[in-house]
Design a protein around this motif. Structure first.
Motif, short mmCIF file in Angstrom:
data_model
loop_
_atom_site.label_atom_id
_atom_site.label_comp_id
_atom_site.label_asym_id
_atom_site.label_seq_id
_atom_site.Cartn_x
_atom_site.Cartn_y
_atom_site.Cartn_z
N UNK A 98 36.43 48.82 5.92
CA UNK A 98 35.84 47.80 5.23
C UNK A 98 34.64 48.05 4.22
N UNK A 99 34.48 49.30 3.98
CA UNK A 99 33.63 50.04 2.91
C UNK A 99 34.03 50.04 1.61
N UNK A 100 33.42 49.61 0.50
CA UNK A 100 33.85 49.99 -0.93
C UNK A 100 33.98 51.33 -1.17
N UNK A 101 35.00 51.78 -1.98
CA UNK A 101 35.34 53.17 -1.93
C UNK A 101 35.71 53.58 -3.29
N UNK A 102 35.42 54.62 -3.92
CA UNK A 102 35.75 55.06 -5.13
C UNK A 102 36.00 56.57 -5.03
N UNK A 103 37.28 57.07 -5.43
CA UNK A 103 37.58 58.53 -5.64
C UNK A 103 37.40 58.90 -7.26
N UNK A 104 37.00 59.82 -7.56
CA UNK A 104 36.66 60.47 -8.86
C UNK A 104 37.10 61.67 -8.97
N UNK A 105 37.70 61.98 -10.26
CA UNK A 105 38.66 63.07 -10.45
C UNK A 105 38.54 63.57 -12.00
N UNK A 106 38.48 64.69 -12.34
CA UNK A 106 38.62 65.30 -13.70
C UNK A 106 39.72 66.11 -13.84
N UNK A 107 40.57 65.87 -15.02
CA UNK A 107 41.81 66.59 -15.15
C UNK A 107 41.62 68.00 -15.69
N UNK A 108 41.07 68.75 -14.77
CA UNK A 108 41.13 70.15 -14.89
C UNK A 108 40.68 71.02 -13.73
N UNK A 109 41.37 72.25 -13.53
CA UNK A 109 41.34 73.04 -12.46
C UNK A 109 40.21 74.08 -12.61
N UNK A 110 39.68 74.16 -13.86
CA UNK A 110 38.81 75.51 -14.20
C UNK A 110 37.48 75.17 -13.54
N UNK A 111 36.92 76.16 -12.77
CA UNK A 111 35.73 76.27 -12.03
C UNK A 111 34.35 75.93 -12.85
N UNK A 112 34.54 76.16 -14.33
CA UNK A 112 33.69 75.65 -15.31
C UNK A 112 33.79 74.68 -16.02
#
Length: 254
Positions: free
Chosen positions: A108-122
């Protein structure tokens, strides 16, 4: 702000209140909503200043927080990420980042997942740093009240902040992977600027007699995935709102 994905996200969220970070101790990609069952010994460490790690899956980190430090006072929101790599389309079903968000939503907690379209460590997180606050404010100001278990899935393209032109909102897309399993080769890591050691693996794996070694580095295939990635390359962060009750699929027009 810090330079790791978790530090970047924590830095953004400090603007909105007190931040507690509970992160897995080791790499947990592809864990979805798996939890650490089977009487597994789960180590926890308080790193100070609101930072903790738990030797468990992302969903178990949320469970741990809700059952210990937030037992009597649940958080206002759970934000998970920043994930390295897109979590669009069917990738959202496998994501440990989104598994943590889903665990919060089921409580019951508002939730958001965030992603960036890159696998590069930098990877360049400037787009997330510049725009996620605005997205967060819009989502929190318009939380649905008639449905239970909703979480949001925000995906940023792998481009600098000044190339992002706006936001697109839609439903979860449909896709699949083909030729997913290939023979293990350290070269697959190198093209993303990674090493096996960065992922808690070894560059010299030891096999038992008769074993072969593979890895999942498949290719995406489907019209819906193509449209989603077209939007990414069109310089729009993209976010969806999958829910345990209603996960409709809608064709996205150019």
């Amino acid at each position: 702000m810090g330079h790791t994905p978790v530090q970047v996200l924590a830095g953004i969220m400090k603007k909105y209140g007190d931040v507690t970070v509970i992160a897995p101790k080791t790499h947990q990609s592809g864990m979805s909503m798996a939890v650490s069952l089977g009487f597994k010994q789960i180590a926890h460490k308080d790193l100070g200043e609101g930072w903790h790690y738990v030797d468990a899956t992302p969903a178990s980190c949320v469970k741990f927080g809700l059952n210990t430090m937030f037992l009597d006072n649940v958080p206002d929101v759970v934000v998970s990420g920043i994930n390295h790599g897109s979590n669009a389309s069917n990738a959202s079903c496998y994501s440990g980042t989104l598994g943590a968000a889903e665990e919060a939503a089921l409580n019951g907690i508002p939730a958001i997942g965030v992603s960036l379209d890159s696998l590069h460590p930098d990877a360049d997180f400037s787009g997330v740093e510049k725009y996620f606050g605005e997205i967060f404010e819009k989502l929190m100001a318009n939380l649905p009240t008639e449905k239970y278990g909703i979480y949001y899935n925000v995906n940023f393209p792998d481009i600098p902040a000044d190339q992002i032109k706006g936001f697109k909102v839609g439903y979860q897309g449909k896709g699949r992977w083909i030729r997913e399993f290939k023979e293990w080769d350290v070269k697959h890591y190198a093209k993303y600027g990674l090493t096996p050691e960065m992922l808690g693996q070894s560059s010299n794996p030891v096999l038992e007699e008769g074993e072969d070694l593979y890895m999942m580095v498949g290719e995406g295939l489907s019209y819906y995935v193509y449209i989603l990635f077209y939007l990414f390359r069109g310089y729009f962060p993209y976010f969806t709102s999958p829910t345990t009750q209603d996960c409709r699929i809608r064709r996205l027009e150019r």
